[in-house]
Enzyme design. Structure first.
Site, PDB file in Angstrom:
ATOM      1  N   CYS A  85       0.831  -1.202   0.000  1.00  0.00           N
ATOM      2  CA  CYS A  85       0.000   0.000   0.000  1.00  0.00           C
ATOM      3  C   CYS A  85       0.871   1.260   0.000  1.00  0.00           C
ATOM      4  CB  CYS A  85      -0.998  -0.039   1.160  1.00  0.00           C
ATOM      5  SG  CYS A  85      -2.347   1.146   0.965  1.00  0.00           S
ATOM      6  N   HIS A 190      -3.869  -5.120  -0.487  1.00  0.00           N
ATOM      7  CA  HIS A 190      -3.401  -5.653   0.790  1.00  0.00           C
ATOM      8  C   HIS A 190      -3.411  -7.182   0.734  1.00  0.00           C
ATOM      9  CE1 HIS A 190      -3.252  -1.930   3.208  1.00  0.00           C
ATOM     10  NE2 HIS A 190      -4.125  -1.509   2.310  1.00  0.00           N
ATOM     11  N   GLU A 192      -2.381  -9.128   2.867  1.00  0.00           N
ATOM     12  CA  GLU A 192      -2.696  -9.638   4.214  1.00  0.00           C
ATOM     13  C   GLU A 192      -4.190  -9.664   4.488  1.00  0.00           C
ATOM     14  OE1 GLU A 192      -1.659  -6.640   3.522  1.00  0.00           O
ATOM     15  OE2 GLU A 192      -2.367  -5.147   4.958  1.00  0.00           O
TER      16      GLU A 192
END
Lengths: 208, 251
Positions: A85, A190, A192
């Site tokens: 990001c 993202h 994650e």
């Protein structure tokens, strides 16, 4: 192997930590630190980033010697680094969020606000969007074209050299969402927070 | 293209799920972590926890729930309920929440929204607006819908956008719990008033209501709680239904 997630007070990084720990189980040592000697001795680095371009750059600069250490790691020693990001956005020379702010200058280009086309596109760009893989990249290995990834951002990285772009996503225009330049990798999405497919991206980075 | 999101919401009280899904293979129907995992495995685009713990001494239970969930679910996690200060937000984010929703505190003092979005970024600040129709306008309610502030919901929504909110979670108090569908008029009016994404909430009784929230309410995301309780519909069924009606969703 030692992988360091750089903790430079850039906002919430617990999701990044959790996802890396989930992927590596106990096989790889995950450090979360801003300790310069630990960063120097690690094999790979993850540079997360939340908030504004300016707040992240300021936070990096606040830790004495951190930018030099990162430069040494990524540019001099050419060891693998993944920016997520705003972590990716900081690769640029310059960012225009809040005020004009100098970036790390690793991948020549700028970070500008996404064109919302007079309100046609809501900002932030929040949610799941498909990625269009335009070029092979090691971190996108075995990731199918048009896979969904989770995004949340209002600014986009526009690199000068289009050859570094490995994937884009369609929101107002073709937004750069994955880059690879030698040992430097970055995702605007993202990984994650992108469910199993995102963890695969993380796994690819770990397995470089 | 950007997909519309389906967000199942779990009410959590003293660390336990209230009205959870009652699957036979569920070891512990009251465990929020296990419930959240079922939702995320079913394709939930985000998970939302609403902490309805009444007593202050049990407030901390939510932190433990968030921490455990964020180690099992790798989709965004939004947590709301009882969030008063920048400190509360910081604690929730540190435990692994990706977004925090602020309701009463945002109405009482919009600086909380301003300060927290500056500190943590707009991407993690959701302002939850509970609105009820009063003649030709909607008014904001706080304290879980008990207090009428008289504040115009549309104007408040705009103010929250200007204060740095990344998203707005709009709940119609008239519809909440009725299962007759979202207040489409409210959703579409707020959606056209602001340039940030809105999440529609309150009143979902069937899968067509989800379709309507996106199609006619112009919501970016739809939130529902009770239709997923007791397995009336699964998240997977809901997403497949949205897809069959031409709503772009992640399948």
């Amino acid at each position: 192997m030692n992988v360091t997630i750089v903790d430079y007070n850039s906002g919430n990084i617990s999701s990044v930590i959790n996802s890396f720990k989930e992927v590596v189980k106990d096989k790889v040592n995950i450090e979360v630190t801003s300790d310069l000697s630990k960063i120097k001795s690690s094999d790979k680095i993850v540079l997360p980033g939340q908030g504004s371009f300016k707040s992240c750059v300021d936070a990096l600069n606040k830790i004495n010697g951190l930018v030099d250490t990162l430069n040494e790691f990524a540019i001099t020693n050419r060891k693998p680094l993944l920016g997520i990001c705003v972590g990716l956005q900081m690769f640029a020379d310059i960012g225009y969020e809040e005020i004009e702010t100098k970036g790390l200058g690793w991948i020549s280009g700028k970070v500008s606000k996404i064109d919302n086309q007079n309100g046609k596109y809501k900002l932030p760009h929040i949610g799941w969007n498909q990625i269009n893989i335009v070029k092979e990249s090691k971190i996108l290995e075995n990731i199918e074209n048009n896979s969904h990834m989770y995004f949340v951002h209002s600014y986009e990285f526009i690199p000068n050299d289009k050859n570094v772009i490995s994937a884009t996503t369609d929101y107002s225009s073709n937004i750069v969402c994955s880059v690879e330049k030698e040992n430097i990798f970055g995702t605007q999405f993202h990984p994650e927070k992108s469910d199993k497919i995102g963890l695969k991206v993380i796994n690819n980075f770990i397995n470089l | 293209m950007l997909k519309n999101r389906l967000i199942p919401c779990l009410d959590v009280k003293n660390g336990r799920v209230v009205k959870g899904i009652n699957f036979v293979d569920l070891k512990d129907a009251g465990d929020p972590v296990e419930q959240a995992k079922i939702y995320s495995d079913g394709g939930a685009d985000e998970i939302c926890f609403l902490d309805i713990t009444a007593s202050n001494e049990n407030r901390d239970t939510i932190y433990d729930v968030v921490e455990k969930t964020s180690k099992k679910c790798f989709v965004p996690l939004t947590v709301g309920g009882g969030v008063r200060s920048v400190d509360d937000i910081n604690k929730l984010l540190n435990c692994g929440a990706d977004k925090v929703s602020i309701n009463t505190a945002a109405v009482q003092n919009h600086k909380v929204v301003e300060n927290s979005s500056k500190k943590f970024g707009s991407q993690c600040i959701v302002v939850a607006i509970d609105a009820k129709k009063n003649e030709d306008r909607w008014e904001i309610f706080t304290h879980g819908g008990r207090n009428n502030t008289g504040i115009n919901a549309l104007e408040f929504a705009k103010k929250m956008e200007d204060s740095g909110a990344g998203e707005l979670l709009i709940t119609s108090m008239d519809r909440d719990g009725t299962q007759v569908g979202y207040d489409i008029d409210l959703m579409s009016k707020i959606s056209s008033k602001v340039n940030i994404p809105i999440i529609a909430s309150g009143g979902v009784g069937n899968l067509d209501h989800l379709v309507d929230g996106i199609k006619f309410g112009n919501a970016s995301a739809v939130l529902a709680a009770s239709i997923f309780h007791y397995g009336k519909y699964s998240v997977k069924e809901a997403k497949e239904y949205l897809n069959s009606k031409g709503i772009p969703v992640r399948i």
